[in-house]
Structures are given as C-alpha cells and as structure tokens.
Design a protein around this motif. Structure first.
Motif, PDB file in Angstrom:
ATOM      1  N   GLU A   8     157.179  86.563  41.459  1.00  0.00           N
ATOM      2  CA  GLU A   8     156.099  85.963  40.658  1.00  0.00           C
ATOM      3  C   GLU A   8     155.162  87.029  40.095  1.00  0.00           C
ATOM      4  O   GLU A   8     154.669  86.896  38.978  1.00  0.00           O
ATOM      5  N   ALA A   9     154.939  88.107  40.841  1.00  0.00           N
ATOM      6  CA  ALA A   9     154.077  89.197  40.378  1.00  0.00           C
ATOM      7  C   ALA A   9     154.821  90.179  39.469  1.00  0.00           C
ATOM      8  O   ALA A   9     154.235  91.170  39.031  1.00  0.00           O
ATOM      9  N   ARG A  10     156.093  89.903  39.203  1.00  0.00           N
ATOM     10  CA  ARG A  10     156.949  90.756  38.374  1.00  0.00           C
ATOM     11  C   ARG A  10     157.118  92.163  38.949  1.00  0.00           C
ATOM     12  O   ARG A  10     157.337  93.128  38.228  1.00  0.00           O
ATOM     13  N   LEU A  11     157.008  92.268  40.269  1.00  0.00           N
ATOM     14  CA  LEU A  11     157.266  93.529  40.944  1.00  0.00           C
ATOM     15  C   LEU A  11     158.745  93.674  41.281  1.00  0.00           C
ATOM     16  O   LEU A  11     159.214  94.778  41.538  1.00  0.00           O
ATOM     17  N   ALA A  12     159.471  92.565  41.289  1.00  0.00           N
ATOM     18  CA  ALA A  12     160.914  92.549  41.508  1.00  0.00           C
ATOM     19  C   ALA A  12     161.530  91.581  40.518  1.00  0.00           C
ATOM     20  O   ALA A  12     160.939  90.551  40.207  1.00  0.00           O
ATOM     21  N   ALA A  13     162.711  91.930  40.035  1.00  0.00           N
ATOM     22  CA  ALA A  13     163.425  91.026  39.136  1.00  0.00           C
ATOM     23  C   ALA A  13     164.158  89.957  39.939  1.00  0.00           C
ATOM     24  O   ALA A  13     164.266  88.817  39.512  1.00  0.00           O
ATOM     25  N   CYS A  14     164.630  90.347  41.129  1.00  0.00           N
ATOM     26  CA  CYS A  14     165.446  89.444  41.940  1.00  0.00           C
ATOM     27  C   CYS A  14     165.372  89.900  43.392  1.00  0.00           C
ATOM     28  O   CYS A  14     165.333  91.099  43.662  1.00  0.00           O
ATOM     29  N   VAL A  15     165.366  88.935  44.294  1.00  0.00           N
ATOM     30  CA  VAL A  15     165.444  89.232  45.724  1.00  0.00           C
ATOM     31  C   VAL A  15     166.531  88.334  46.310  1.00  0.00           C
ATOM     32  O   VAL A  15     166.464  87.113  46.187  1.00  0.00           O
ATOM     33  N   THR A  16     167.515  88.940  46.916  1.00  0.00           N
ATOM     34  CA  THR A  16     168.591  88.210  47.575  1.00  0.00           C
ATOM     35  C   THR A  16     168.311  88.201  49.066  1.00  0.00           C
ATOM     36  O   THR A  16     168.021  89.247  49.650  1.00  0.00           O
ATOM     37  N   LEU A  17     168.382  87.018  49.682  1.00  0.00           N
ATOM     38  CA  LEU A  17     168.108  86.880  51.106  1.00  0.00           C
ATOM     39  C   LEU A  17     169.419  86.760  51.881  1.00  0.00           C
ATOM     40  O   LEU A  17     170.292  85.978  51.515  1.00  0.00           O
ATOM     41  N   LEU A  18     169.510  87.528  52.946  1.00  0.00           N
ATOM     42  CA  LEU A  18     170.683  87.518  53.806  1.00  0.00           C
ATOM     43  C   LEU A  18     170.249  87.140  55.228  1.00  0.00           C
ATOM     44  O   LEU A  18     170.015  88.001  56.068  1.00  0.00           O
ATOM     45  N   PRO A  19     170.115  85.830  55.502  1.00  0.00           N
ATOM     46  CA  PRO A  19     169.703  85.411  56.848  1.00  0.00           C
ATOM     47  C   PRO A  19     170.818  85.672  57.859  1.00  0.00           C
ATOM     48  O   PRO A  19     171.976  85.848  57.502  1.00  0.00           O
ATOM     49  N   GLY A  20     170.427  85.696  59.118  1.00  0.00           N
ATOM     50  CA  GLY A  20     171.413  85.826  60.192  1.00  0.00           C
ATOM     51  C   GLY A  20     171.771  87.258  60.548  1.00  0.00           C
ATOM     52  O   GLY A  20     172.698  87.475  61.330  1.00  0.00           O
ATOM     53  N   ALA A  21     171.048  88.244  60.011  1.00  0.00           N
ATOM     54  CA  ALA A  21     171.300  89.639  60.396  1.00  0.00           C
ATOM     55  C   ALA A  21     170.830  89.849  61.822  1.00  0.00           C
ATOM     56  O   ALA A  21     169.856  89.245  62.267  1.00  0.00           O
ATOM     57  N   ARG A  22     171.527  90.674  62.566  1.00  0.00           N
ATOM     58  CA  ARG A  22     171.126  90.978  63.933  1.00  0.00           C
ATOM     59  C   ARG A  22     170.840  92.464  64.013  1.00  0.00           C
ATOM     60  O   ARG A  22     171.652  93.277  63.608  1.00  0.00           O
ATOM     61  N   SER A  23     169.692  92.802  64.551  1.00  0.00           N
ATOM     62  CA  SER A  23     169.281  94.200  64.680  1.00  0.00           C
ATOM     63  C   SER A  23     169.124  94.563  66.150  1.00  0.00           C
ATOM     64  O   SER A  23     168.661  93.760  66.957  1.00  0.00           O
ATOM     65  N   VAL A  24     169.509  95.786  66.455  1.00  0.00           N
ATOM     66  CA  VAL A  24     169.272  96.382  67.766  1.00  0.00           C
ATOM     67  C   VAL A  24     168.504  97.665  67.479  1.00  0.00           C
ATOM     68  O   VAL A  24     168.960  98.505  66.703  1.00  0.00           O
ATOM     69  N   TYR A  25     167.328  97.800  68.075  1.00  0.00           N
ATOM     70  CA  TYR A  25     166.477  98.939  67.743  1.00  0.00           C
ATOM     71  C   TYR A  25     165.594  99.298  68.929  1.00  0.00           C
ATOM     72  O   TYR A  25     165.418  98.512  69.859  1.00  0.00           O
ATOM     73  N   ARG A  26     165.052 100.490  68.889  1.00  0.00           N
ATOM     74  CA  ARG A  26     164.119 100.926  69.926  1.00  0.00           C
ATOM     75  C   ARG A  26     162.715 100.789  69.367  1.00  0.00           C
ATOM     76  O   ARG A  26     162.416 101.256  68.270  1.00  0.00           O
ATOM     77  N   TRP A  27     161.837 100.128  70.101  1.00  0.00           N
ATOM     78  CA  TRP A  27     160.442  99.960  69.695  1.00  0.00           C
ATOM     79  C   TRP A  27     159.568 100.057  70.937  1.00  0.00           C
ATOM     80  O   TRP A  27     159.799  99.345  71.914  1.00  0.00           O
ATOM     81  N   GLN A  28     158.604 100.941  70.888  1.00  0.00           N
ATOM     82  CA  GLN A  28     157.655 101.143  71.978  1.00  0.00           C
ATOM     83  C   GLN A  28     158.360 101.356  73.318  1.00  0.00           C
ATOM     84  O   GLN A  28     158.013 100.763  74.328  1.00  0.00           O
ATOM     85  N   GLY A  29     159.395 102.204  73.268  1.00  0.00           N
ATOM     86  CA  GLY A  29     160.091 102.611  74.481  1.00  0.00           C
ATOM     87  C   GLY A  29     161.126 101.647  75.012  1.00  0.00           C
ATOM     88  O   GLY A  29     161.721 101.907  76.057  1.00  0.00           O
ATOM     89  N   GLN A  30     161.363 100.550  74.339  1.00  0.00           N
ATOM     90  CA  GLN A  30     162.332  99.552  74.806  1.00  0.00           C
ATOM     91  C   GLN A  30     163.377  99.281  73.731  1.00  0.00           C
ATOM     92  O   GLN A  30     163.067  99.287  72.541  1.00  0.00           O
TER      93      GLN A  30
END
Length: 110
Positions: free
Chosen positions: A31-53
């Motif tokens: 809406e702000a014309r900062l992007a022409a298109c955004v594609t959403l990909l739900p269901g992604a699974r991430s494994v990451y380290r955050w704050q030591g865990q």
C-alpha cells in the motif's frame, strides 16, 4: 565469463512469527508502494540459536520484491511493524528474470 549485472531490483527475505503478521506487513508495504509484490510462504520451520538456547519455530516467510532505491524506506517501515526484537531481513540482488515482470517490478507494481 563476465560477471552478471545487478539490476536496480531486490528480493528480500523476511520471516514472521505467523501468517497474520506477515499479511499485515505485506499489505502495509504494498500500500505504501515500498514493495511491488509480497509472496507469503506459511509453514516454514526454523531452527536457530537465540539468547544461548536452540529454538524451533513455525514461521511465515515473506518474499518481498522491490526496487533497490526503495530498500532503505522499506527496511525502516518493516522494522517498525515487525514484532521480533531482531527481525530477519535479507536483501538479495536480482540478476535477471522475465523482462516483462522485471519491468513491472521496476514500476513498484503500477
């Protein structure tokens, strides 16, 4: 072989904690014309380290297509809207693609 020329376009990757948040951010960016298109990909699974865990999360990944010149304002707006303390936001150069699509993208979706 010559190096590929980078077009003045970017593909951004951003993970959101849920589809609703991703949809809200996507709509605000388009809406702000900062992007022409955004594609959403739900269901992604991430494994990451955050704050030591090591953590696991189900996320919705956004593929944000924009002009390089719009990136600074888009980044600022996304950081305002995103609920994460340190949102994922990666900008990748676009080296080529369907010429008609790239021309449309260069107009921010007009």
């Amino acid at each position: 072989m010559a190096a590929a020329e980078t077009l003045p376009l970017r593909l951004l990757l951003c993970a959101c904690p849920d589809t609703g948040t991703a949809e809200d951010i996507a709509a605000a960016l388009v809406e702000a014309r900062l992007a022409a298109c955004v594609t959403l990909l739900p269901g992604a699974r991430s494994v990451y380290r955050w704050q030591g865990q090591v953590r696991r999360a189900e996320e919705c990944v956004m593929l944000i297509k924009t002009r390089a010149a719009d990136y600074p304002a888009l980044e600022q707006r996304l950081l305002q809207l995103h609920p994460d303390q340190v949102p994922e936001l990666l900008a990748l150069p676009i080296l080529g693609g369907n010429p008609a699509y790239l021309a449309w993208l260069g107009t921010a979706g007009d």
